[in-house]
Design a protein around this motif. Structure first.
Motif, mmCIF file in Angstrom:
data_model
loop_
_atom_site.group_PDB
_atom_site.id
_atom_site.type_symbol
_atom_site.label_atom_id
_atom_site.label_comp_id
_atom_site.label_asym_id
_atom_site.label_seq_id
_atom_site.Cartn_x
_atom_site.Cartn_y
_atom_site.Cartn_z
ATOM 1 N N LYS A 64 18.308 -39.352 -9.506
ATOM 2 C CA LYS A 64 19.310 -39.509 -10.561
ATOM 3 C C LYS A 64 19.370 -40.962 -11.001
ATOM 4 N N TYR A 65 19.561 -41.141 -12.304
ATOM 5 C CA TYR A 65 19.543 -42.475 -12.888
ATOM 6 C C TYR A 65 20.897 -43.169 -12.820
ATOM 7 N N MET A 66 20.829 -44.489 -12.690
ATOM 8 C CA MET A 66 21.989 -45.344 -12.900
ATOM 9 C C MET A 66 21.576 -46.323 -13.988
ATOM 10 N N LEU A 67 22.321 -46.302 -15.090
ATOM 11 C CA LEU A 67 22.009 -47.154 -16.223
ATOM 12 C C LEU A 67 23.082 -48.230 -16.364
ATOM 13 N N VAL A 68 22.657 -49.475 -16.414
ATOM 14 C CA VAL A 68 23.560 -50.584 -16.694
ATOM 15 C C VAL A 68 23.327 -50.970 -18.147
ATOM 16 N N VAL A 84 26.255 -43.272 -14.362
ATOM 17 C CA VAL A 84 25.412 -42.588 -13.386
ATOM 18 C C VAL A 84 25.205 -41.133 -13.800
ATOM 19 N N GLN A 85 24.019 -40.660 -13.569
ATOM 20 C CA GLN A 85 23.675 -39.278 -13.895
ATOM 21 C C GLN A 85 24.343 -38.346 -12.890
ATOM 22 N N ILE A 86 24.898 -37.220 -13.381
ATOM 23 C CA ILE A 86 25.560 -36.283 -12.479
ATOM 24 C C ILE A 86 24.931 -34.896 -12.514
ATOM 25 N N ASP A 87 23.913 -34.708 -13.331
ATOM 26 C CA ASP A 87 23.222 -33.424 -13.306
ATOM 27 C C ASP A 87 21.827 -33.627 -12.710
ATOM 28 N N ILE A 110 21.096 -35.938 -20.818
ATOM 29 C CA ILE A 110 21.503 -35.794 -19.420
ATOM 30 C C ILE A 110 23.019 -35.976 -19.341
ATOM 31 N N ARG A 111 23.628 -35.363 -18.333
ATOM 32 C CA ARG A 111 25.084 -35.466 -18.130
ATOM 33 C C ARG A 111 25.356 -36.664 -17.233
ATOM 34 N N MET A 112 26.334 -37.484 -17.653
ATOM 35 C CA MET A 112 26.633 -38.711 -16.921
ATOM 36 C C MET A 112 28.137 -38.901 -16.791
ATOM 37 N N LYS A 113 28.508 -39.869 -15.958
ATOM 38 C CA LYS A 113 29.904 -40.308 -15.869
ATOM 39 C C LYS A 113 29.893 -41.823 -15.766
ATOM 40 N N ARG A 114 30.990 -42.411 -16.208
ATOM 41 C CA ARG A 114 31.114 -43.876 -16.160
ATOM 42 C C ARG A 114 31.516 -44.265 -14.746
ATOM 43 N N ASP A 115 30.763 -45.185 -14.157
ATOM 44 C CA ASP A 115 31.042 -45.633 -12.796
ATOM 45 C C ASP A 115 31.899 -46.893 -12.791
#
Length: 178
Positions: A123-127, A135-138, A172-177
């Motif tokens: 899963k990806y973490m994008l800055v 961060v990717q959640i799917d 892709i499904r993500m959420k803000r970390d």
């Protein structure tokens, strides 16, 4: 057994209540003005020019003192919009229009990737360029790994999640970390 008229009236009553809820929410009164602003506006009602000027001078001095003491904060619409954009992806309670109201609610942003990493599960973490971390959640696999400098469009999804599309590719499904 309920009376036959009750069977007719009860659903109508429920419908009336449910139909009235959106109208009541829409007509909600704006938050009250701060006391300092109300007092400044009250100066306009003074008939005598010298007394009115003295009132304005006094109240502007009070506003300046409150501003310097950080008791009151001034902002403009553009600054509020930038603040809402910077907070996109975080869940906050409704704050009574503190950032300009819900009419300008941000549903989507476009930004640029500054760095990319991947955890053990792929899963990806994008800055992003604005330091936002998503961060990717799917478990969707992208055909090409995101790279710094690529554009990302992030839009509101359901249940507190967001859809991210890198350079117009797969979503892709993500959420803000942070």
């Amino acid at each position: 057994m309920p009376h036959p008229s009750f069977r007719l009236v009860a659903p109508l009553a429920v419908f009336a209540v449910v139909a009235g809820v959106p109208a009541a929410a829409k007509d909600k009164a704006p938050p009250p003005l701060p006391a300092q602003i109300q007092e400044l506006y009250a100066c306009r009602d003074i008939g005598d020019a010298a007394a009115r000027l003295a009132c304005f001078d006094r109240e502007v001095g009070e506003l300046k003192a409150a501003d310097q003491a950080k008791e009151i904060v001034f902002t403009d619409k553009e600054t509020a919009k930038k603040t809402r954009r910077g907070l996109f992806g975080f869940s906050f309670p409704k704050l009574g229009g503190i950032f300009g109201g819900d009419e300008d609610e941000i549903k989507e942003i476009e930004t640029t990737i500054r760095s990319v990493s991947m955890d053990r599960s792929g899963k990806y973490m994008l800055v992003m360029e604005d330091d936002a971390v998503w961060v990717q959640i799917d478990t969707t696999r992208l055909p090409r790994q995101p790279k710094p400098g690529q554009k990302v469009k992030i839009k509101t999804a359901t249940m507190g999640s967001y859809f991210a599309t890198v350079d117009g590719g797969r979503t892709i499904r993500m959420k803000r970390d942070r």
